[in-house]
Enzyme design. Structure first.
Site, PDB file in Angstrom:
ATOM      1  N   GLY A  14      -2.654 -14.786  16.612  1.00  0.00           N
ATOM      2  CA  GLY A  14      -3.762 -13.832  16.504  1.00  0.00           C
ATOM      3  C   GLY A  14      -3.873 -12.848  17.655  1.00  0.00           C
ATOM      4  O   GLY A  14      -4.961 -12.338  17.925  1.00  0.00           O
ATOM      5  N   ARG A  64      -5.605 -23.714  -6.839  1.00  0.00           N
ATOM      6  CA  ARG A  64      -5.698 -22.777  -7.957  1.00  0.00           C
ATOM      7  C   ARG A  64      -6.917 -21.877  -7.754  1.00  0.00           C
ATOM      8  O   ARG A  64      -7.911 -22.300  -7.188  1.00  0.00           O
ATOM      9  CB  ARG A  64      -5.867 -23.581  -9.260  1.00  0.00           C
ATOM     10  CG  ARG A  64      -4.923 -23.168 -10.370  1.00  0.00           C
ATOM     11  CD  ARG A  64      -4.938 -24.222 -11.458  1.00  0.00           C
ATOM     12  NE  ARG A  64      -6.285 -24.382 -12.015  1.00  0.00           N
ATOM     13  CZ  ARG A  64      -6.774 -23.646 -13.008  1.00  0.00           C
ATOM     14  NH1 ARG A  64      -6.035 -22.723 -13.575  1.00  0.00           N
ATOM     15  NH2 ARG A  64      -7.986 -23.848 -13.450  1.00  0.00           N
ATOM     16  N   MET A  88       1.436 -14.836   6.976  1.00  0.00           N
ATOM     17  CA  MET A  88       2.795 -15.102   6.502  1.00  0.00           C
ATOM     18  C   MET A  88       2.849 -15.541   5.032  1.00  0.00           C
ATOM     19  O   MET A  88       3.589 -16.445   4.661  1.00  0.00           O
ATOM     20  CB  MET A  88       3.470 -16.146   7.408  1.00  0.00           C
ATOM     21  CG  MET A  88       3.486 -15.746   8.870  1.00  0.00           C
ATOM     22  SD  MET A  88       4.105 -14.085   9.129  1.00  0.00           S
ATOM     23  CE  MET A  88       5.624 -14.450   9.949  1.00  0.00           C
ATOM     24  N   LEU A  91       0.521 -11.588  -0.982  1.00  0.00           N
ATOM     25  CA  LEU A  91      -0.648 -11.465  -1.859  1.00  0.00           C
ATOM     26  C   LEU A  91      -0.155 -11.037  -3.240  1.00  0.00           C
ATOM     27  O   LEU A  91       0.742 -10.195  -3.354  1.00  0.00           O
ATOM     28  CB  LEU A  91      -1.619 -10.434  -1.290  1.00  0.00           C
ATOM     29  CG  LEU A  91      -2.233 -10.812   0.068  1.00  0.00           C
ATOM     30  CD1 LEU A  91      -2.928  -9.608   0.692  1.00  0.00           C
ATOM     31  CD2 LEU A  91      -3.218 -11.974  -0.086  1.00  0.00           C
ATOM     32  N   HIS A 107       4.622  -5.404  10.728  1.00  0.00           N
ATOM     33  CA  HIS A 107       5.870  -6.179  10.683  1.00  0.00           C
ATOM     34  C   HIS A 107       6.717  -5.841  11.909  1.00  0.00           C
ATOM     35  O   HIS A 107       6.824  -4.667  12.285  1.00  0.00           O
ATOM     36  CB  HIS A 107       6.630  -5.867   9.388  1.00  0.00           C
ATOM     37  CG  HIS A 107       7.850  -6.710   9.236  1.00  0.00           C
ATOM     38  ND1 HIS A 107       7.797  -8.049   8.913  1.00  0.00           N
ATOM     39  CD2 HIS A 107       9.164  -6.424   9.425  1.00  0.00           C
ATOM     40  CE1 HIS A 107       9.019  -8.540   8.886  1.00  0.00           C
ATOM     41  NE2 HIS A 107       9.866  -7.571   9.194  1.00  0.00           N
ATOM     42  N   ASP A 139       2.212  -3.729  -0.902  1.00  0.00           N
ATOM     43  CA  ASP A 139       2.285  -3.904  -2.350  1.00  0.00           C
ATOM     44  C   ASP A 139       2.753  -5.342  -2.621  1.00  0.00           C
ATOM     45  O   ASP A 139       2.814  -6.147  -1.682  1.00  0.00           O
ATOM     46  CB  ASP A 139       3.152  -2.831  -3.028  1.00  0.00           C
ATOM     47  CG  ASP A 139       4.590  -2.847  -2.539  1.00  0.00           C
ATOM     48  OD1 ASP A 139       5.040  -3.886  -2.032  1.00  0.00           O
ATOM     49  OD2 ASP A 139       5.273  -1.814  -2.685  1.00  0.00           O
ATOM     50  N   GLU A 140       3.084  -5.644  -3.864  1.00  0.00           N
ATOM     51  CA  GLU A 140       3.339  -7.063  -4.184  1.00  0.00           C
ATOM     52  C   GLU A 140       4.695  -7.549  -3.688  1.00  0.00           C
ATOM     53  O   GLU A 140       5.006  -8.730  -3.767  1.00  0.00           O
ATOM     54  CB  GLU A 140       3.155  -7.318  -5.687  1.00  0.00           C
ATOM     55  CG  GLU A 140       4.253  -6.792  -6.580  1.00  0.00           C
ATOM     56  CD  GLU A 140       4.122  -5.304  -6.912  1.00  0.00           C
ATOM     57  OE1 GLU A 140       3.287  -4.604  -6.301  1.00  0.00           O
ATOM     58  OE2 GLU A 140       4.876  -4.854  -7.793  1.00  0.00           O
ATOM     59  N   ASP A 143       7.004  -7.159   2.712  1.00  0.00           N
ATOM     60  CA  ASP A 143       7.219  -6.136   3.749  1.00  0.00           C
ATOM     61  C   ASP A 143       7.686  -4.810   3.150  1.00  0.00           C
ATOM     62  O   ASP A 143       8.626  -4.179   3.638  1.00  0.00           O
ATOM     63  CB  ASP A 143       8.221  -6.651   4.807  1.00  0.00           C
ATOM     64  CG  ASP A 143       7.706  -7.913   5.484  1.00  0.00           C
ATOM     65  OD1 ASP A 143       6.489  -8.012   5.726  1.00  0.00           O
ATOM     66  OD2 ASP A 143       8.517  -8.813   5.755  1.00  0.00           O
ATOM     67  N   LYS A 170       4.147  -5.707  22.358  1.00  0.00           N
ATOM     68  CA  LYS A 170       3.449  -4.680  23.154  1.00  0.00           C
ATOM     69  C   LYS A 170       3.294  -3.394  22.350  1.00  0.00           C
ATOM     70  O   LYS A 170       2.252  -2.729  22.412  1.00  0.00           O
ATOM     71  CB  LYS A 170       4.226  -4.392  24.452  1.00  0.00           C
ATOM     72  CG  LYS A 170       3.986  -5.456  25.488  1.00  0.00           C
ATOM     73  CD  LYS A 170       4.280  -4.954  26.899  1.00  0.00           C
ATOM     74  CE  LYS A 170       4.024  -6.062  27.894  1.00  0.00           C
ATOM     75  NZ  LYS A 170       5.275  -6.648  28.442  1.00  0.00           N
TER      76      LYS A 170
END
Ligand code: GAR
Length: 187
Positions: A14, A64, A88, A91, A107, A139-140, A143, A170
């Site tokens: 984080g 689910r 990681m 979605l 990324h 998008d689906e 990366d 950095k």
């Protein structure tokens, strides 16, 4: 300034979350972080949410309907931007469609090069001359999606994976905030 209600998704340390929390305190920075989501209950980054009194959710991506429940929470906090900061997981297309607002990801490579995991090992193995980081719309696909900003540095012959990671991170602390400023510049 009216700020964009934002949710940050994490899976680990984080440090990008910490940086965005700090930046979001600036009056002129366009976002306010209202929620942190982690798919790992042991993620160190959750401490940054706690210390800054930002509500956080732990999600179980194996259960689910987790995306459906997550969408309800995002609505509850009136979230208009999701920033994936070391999250990681992928979605689903359906989640992105139903959320219907901006989702961005950082990324640690110069995309489209070196998508996925083990980025620094791949960069060294490929004997790249330069590397860096990318912020892009999500998008689906992994990366993937339209690039918002990139920054790079030249790799030194003495660089190993750890050194490349440090140099990349950095740059991430510059590129993530500048990408957010860029996408909301003309609102
Ligand atoms: C960052 O370097 C980010 O680029 C990477 O995870 C790290 C998280 O660090 N993300 C990916 O590899 C996504 N494909 P942090 O938890 O200290 O912000």
């Amino acid at each position: 300034m009216v700020k964009i209600n934002t949710c940050i998704f994490i899976s680990g340390k984080g440090s990008n979350l910490k940086n965005l929390i700090n930046r979001s305190r600036d009056y002129n920075f366009p976002i306010s972080i209202k929620l942190v989501v982690s798919n790992k209950k042991e993620a160190l980054g959750i401490q940054h949410a706690k210390r800054n009194f930002i509500p956080y959710l732990i999600i179980d991506t194996k259960s689910r309907n987790f995306e459906h429940r997550l969408l309800i929470d995002l609505k509850k906090y009136n979230i208009s931007l999701i920033c994936l900061a070391g999250y990681m997981k992928i979605l689903s297309k359906r989640f992105l469609r139903d959320f219907g607002k901006k989702v961005i990801n950082i990324h640690p490579s110069l995309l489209p090069k070196f998508k996925g995991l083990k980025t620094f090992a791949k960069i060294l193995k490929n004997k790249e001359k330069k590397t860096g980081c990318t912020v892009h719309f999500v998008d689906e696909k992994l990366d993937n999606g339209k690039i918002i900003s990139q920054r790079f540095f030249f790799i030194d012959p003495t660089d190993n994976e750890d050194k490349i990671k440090n140099k990349t991170q950095k740059l991430e602390y510059l590129v993530f905030p500048e990408s957010i400023i860029k996408i909301f510049r003309n609102r």
